[in-house]
Scaffold this motif. Structure first.
Motif, PDB file in Angstrom:
ATOM      1  N   LEU A 117      -1.421  -7.238   6.472  1.00 45.94           N
ATOM      2  CA  LEU A 117      -0.953  -8.054   7.603  1.00 45.94           C
ATOM      3  C   LEU A 117      -1.444  -9.501   7.513  1.00 45.94           C
ATOM      4  O   LEU A 117      -1.827 -10.099   8.504  1.00 45.94           O
ATOM      5  N   THR A 118      -1.407 -10.051   6.311  1.00 43.66           N
ATOM      6  CA  THR A 118      -1.861 -11.431   6.132  1.00 43.66           C
ATOM      7  C   THR A 118      -0.719 -12.400   5.854  1.00 43.66           C
ATOM      8  O   THR A 118      -0.922 -13.596   5.822  1.00 43.66           O
ATOM      9  N   THR A 143      -0.298  -2.367   4.629  1.00 42.94           N
ATOM     10  CA  THR A 143      -0.209  -3.823   4.514  1.00 42.94           C
ATOM     11  C   THR A 143      -1.471  -4.474   5.047  1.00 42.94           C
ATOM     12  O   THR A 143      -2.060  -3.982   6.002  1.00 42.94           O
ATOM     13  N   ILE A 160       9.180  -5.257  -2.613  1.00 43.44           N
ATOM     14  CA  ILE A 160      10.317  -5.733  -3.385  1.00 43.44           C
ATOM     15  C   ILE A 160      10.717  -4.711  -4.440  1.00 43.44           C
ATOM     16  O   ILE A 160      11.510  -4.987  -5.309  1.00 43.44           O
ATOM     17  N   GLY A 187       0.806  -1.227   0.000  1.00 43.28           N
ATOM     18  CA  GLY A 187       0.000   0.000   0.000  1.00 43.28           C
ATOM     19  C   GLY A 187       0.833   1.268   0.000  1.00 43.28           C
ATOM     20  O   GLY A 187       0.375   2.326  -0.434  1.00 43.28           O
ATOM     21  N   LYS A 237      -5.727   6.976   2.670  1.00 43.56           N
ATOM     22  CA  LYS A 237      -4.505   6.827   1.871  1.00 43.56           C
ATOM     23  C   LYS A 237      -3.309   7.300   2.687  1.00 43.56           C
ATOM     24  O   LYS A 237      -3.353   8.373   3.300  1.00 43.56           O
TER      25      LYS A 237
HETATM   26  P1  CNA Z   1      -1.555  -6.515   0.231  1.00 43.43           P
HETATM   27  O1  CNA Z   1      -1.999  -7.784   0.837  1.00 43.43           O
HETATM   28  O2  CNA Z   1      -1.910  -6.256  -1.185  1.00 43.43           O
HETATM   29  O3  CNA Z   1      -2.158  -5.352   1.155  1.00 43.43           O
HETATM   30  C1  CNA Z   1      -2.009  -3.999   0.823  1.00 43.43           C
HETATM   31  C2  CNA Z   1      -2.770  -3.179   1.850  1.00 43.43           C
HETATM   32  O4  CNA Z   1      -2.514  -1.819   1.599  1.00 43.43           O
HETATM   33  C3  CNA Z   1      -4.280  -3.380   1.782  1.00 43.43           C
HETATM   34  O5  CNA Z   1      -4.799  -3.573   3.087  1.00 43.43           O
HETATM   35  C4  CNA Z   1      -4.789  -2.072   1.173  1.00 43.43           C
HETATM   36  O6  CNA Z   1      -6.040  -1.690   1.689  1.00 43.43           O
HETATM   37  C5  CNA Z   1      -3.723  -1.103   1.602  1.00 43.43           C
HETATM   38  N1  CNA Z   1      -3.534   0.045   0.709  1.00 43.43           N
HETATM   39  C6  CNA Z   1      -3.552   0.070  -0.644  1.00 43.43           C
HETATM   40  N2  CNA Z   1      -3.288   1.302  -1.096  1.00 43.43           N
HETATM   41  C7  CNA Z   1      -3.093   2.082   0.005  1.00 43.43           C
HETATM   42  C8  CNA Z   1      -2.789   3.449   0.209  1.00 43.43           C
HETATM   43  N3  CNA Z   1      -2.628   4.314  -0.814  1.00 43.43           N
HETATM   44  N4  CNA Z   1      -2.671   3.907   1.479  1.00 43.43           N
HETATM   45  C9  CNA Z   1      -2.837   3.074   2.530  1.00 43.43           C
HETATM   46  N5  CNA Z   1      -3.133   1.782   2.400  1.00 43.43           N
HETATM   47  C10 CNA Z   1      -3.247   1.277   1.155  1.00 43.43           C
HETATM   48  O7  CNA Z   1       0.012  -6.317   0.346  1.00 43.43           O
HETATM   49  P2  CNA Z   1       0.977  -6.719   1.532  1.00 43.43           P
HETATM   50  O8  CNA Z   1       2.207  -5.936   1.333  1.00 43.43           O
HETATM   51  O9  CNA Z   1       0.317  -6.707   2.849  1.00 43.43           O
HETATM   52  O10 CNA Z   1       1.256  -8.249   1.164  1.00 43.43           O
HETATM   53  C11 CNA Z   1       2.443  -8.782   1.303  1.00 43.43           C
HETATM   54  C12 CNA Z   1       3.090  -9.122  -0.072  1.00 43.43           C
HETATM   55  C13 CNA Z   1       2.771  -8.148  -1.150  1.00 43.43           C
HETATM   56  C14 CNA Z   1       4.559  -9.039   0.044  1.00 43.43           C
HETATM   57  O11 CNA Z   1       5.101 -10.309  -0.078  1.00 43.43           O
HETATM   58  C15 CNA Z   1       5.074  -8.143  -1.074  1.00 43.43           C
HETATM   59  O12 CNA Z   1       6.238  -8.655  -1.635  1.00 43.43           O
HETATM   60  C16 CNA Z   1       4.001  -8.122  -2.053  1.00 43.43           C
HETATM   61  N6  CNA Z   1       3.899  -6.996  -3.004  1.00 43.43           N
HETATM   62  C17 CNA Z   1       4.852  -6.022  -3.070  1.00 43.43           C
HETATM   63  C18 CNA Z   1       4.714  -4.972  -3.962  1.00 43.43           C
HETATM   64  C19 CNA Z   1       5.776  -3.905  -3.995  1.00 43.43           C
HETATM   65  O13 CNA Z   1       6.944  -4.192  -3.794  1.00 43.43           O
HETATM   66  N7  CNA Z   1       5.400  -2.659  -4.236  1.00 43.43           N
HETATM   67  C20 CNA Z   1       3.596  -4.895  -4.782  1.00 43.43           C
HETATM   68  C21 CNA Z   1       2.635  -5.920  -4.707  1.00 43.43           C
HETATM   69  C22 CNA Z   1       2.803  -6.957  -3.801  1.00 43.43           C
END
Ligand code: CNA
Length: 277
Positions: free
Chosen positions: A212-213, A210, A120, A37, A252
């Motif tokens: 947190l899952t 995150t 990442i 996020g 956000k």
């Molecule tokens: P997730 O499970 O997709 O959760 C993301 C969280 O962020 C969700 O609860 C959303 O509601 C919240 N969210 C989305 N946009 C915003 C924002 N603008 N402001 C605040 N909150 C927001 O992703 P997690 O990171 O929890 O899952 C873990 C995985 C995702 C890891 O293993 C990462 O490697 C993996 N990942 C990484 C990337 C990256 O490097 N940018 C992208 C996609 C996934």
């Protein structure tokens, strides 16, 4: 009673209370836990957001389950979906967000102890946070190696292969070369486990963007002391932020971080840091 509590009591979602605590000398060691996020505003989709998340958009890759794209056993037989995705999210195409600049500011103000990230995309480094303060718990695209003989693979060759949609293979054994991002079924970097005990020194934990899952990462929230305030900044409520000093801000992260920086008197510096990245 609250008066003899070591820490100032924080309740609800008051950015001023948080800023006052951060400015006090009780708050020396700030720890962060980041997720996808933090980077969505940079244009990198997260995993689990409905409609926009990567998992919602992997259907076209014909996977048995969306998670398969990050399963080492699946990758061995069919690396194409992973490289398709890698092309989409490969670092270099994106610039850090305002929230990344906030982390840089925490560092330059001497408050940042450690930034644990699941991301990442290496945007923390790009924002100027020094590598020794970052724990990339799920690895990163910064290095790559053969999944069989573990021989390192050149970054330039990986870049070229991903760009040209070729499958990169180890020059030694012919095994698949893969960026050092942690797949399901792979162990986390040593640095992750080695950094956990330092959470006992935490005066503040800020969890941003995150769901947190993913474990063991999500369990880090339990390693800070009972009286250490824990702050959640996320689009939706996640986890169990039910300790007396926990704070939850939903929305956000860039907007919430801006309001917090305003209360801290850091807003101008925040914008300056972001423009300069
Ligand atoms: P997730 O499970 O997709 O959760 C993301 C969280 O962020 C969700 O609860 C959303 O509601 C919240 N969210 C989305 N946009 C915003 C924002 N603008 N402001 C605040 N909150 C927001 O992703 P997690 O990171 O929890 O899952 C873990 C995985 C995702 C890891 O293993 C990462 O490697 C993996 N990942 C990484 C990337 C990256 O490097 N940018 C992208 C996609 C996934």
């Amino acid at each position: 009673s609250t008066s003899d509590s070591k820490k100032k009591r924080l309740r609800g979602d008051d950015p001023k209370a948080l800023a006052d605590y951060m400015k006090s000398d009780q708050c020396r060691n700030v720890f962060l836990m980041l997720g996808a996020g933090v980077s969505t505003a940079a244009g990198i989709p997260d995993f689990r957001s409905p409609k926009t998340g990567l998992y919602a958009n992997l259907a076209r890759l014909n996977l048995p389950t969306p998670e398969a794209v990050f399963q080492i056993s699946f990758f061995r037989n069919n690396p194409v979906p992973f490289y398709t995705l890698a092309k989409e999210i490969y670092p270099g195409r994106y610039r850090p967000t305002l929230t990344h600049s906030f982390i840089k500011l925490l560092h330059s103000r001497g408050l940042l102890h450690t930034c644990f990230t699941q991301n990442i995309d290496t945007l923390e480094r790009k924002a100027g946070v020094p590598e020794d303060k970052i724990v990339e718990a799920h690895g990163s695209f910064a290095t790559q190696r053969c999944i069989d003989c573990k021989t390192p693979y050149e970054e330039e060759k990986m870049k070229k292969a991903i760009k040209e949609e070729e499958i990169p293979r180890c020059e030694k054994c012919g095994g698949l070369a893969k960026p050092d991002i942690v797949f399901f079924g792979e162990s986390l970097p040593d640095k992750f486990r080695a950094s956990i005990p330092s959470l006992r020194e935490a005066d503040l934990l800020i969890v941003i963007g995150t769901s947190l899952t993913v474990y063991p990462f999500a369990s880090l929230v339990y390693f800070v002391p009972e009286d250490c305030p824990r702050v959640l900044i996320n689009l939706v409520e996640v986890g169990d932020f039910d300790r007396p000093d926990d704070l939850v801000f939903t929305g956000k992260c860039d907007g919430i971080v801006r309001v917090l920086c305003r209360e801290l008197g850091w807003e101008e510096e925040l914008d300056k840091a972001w423009v300069e990245t």
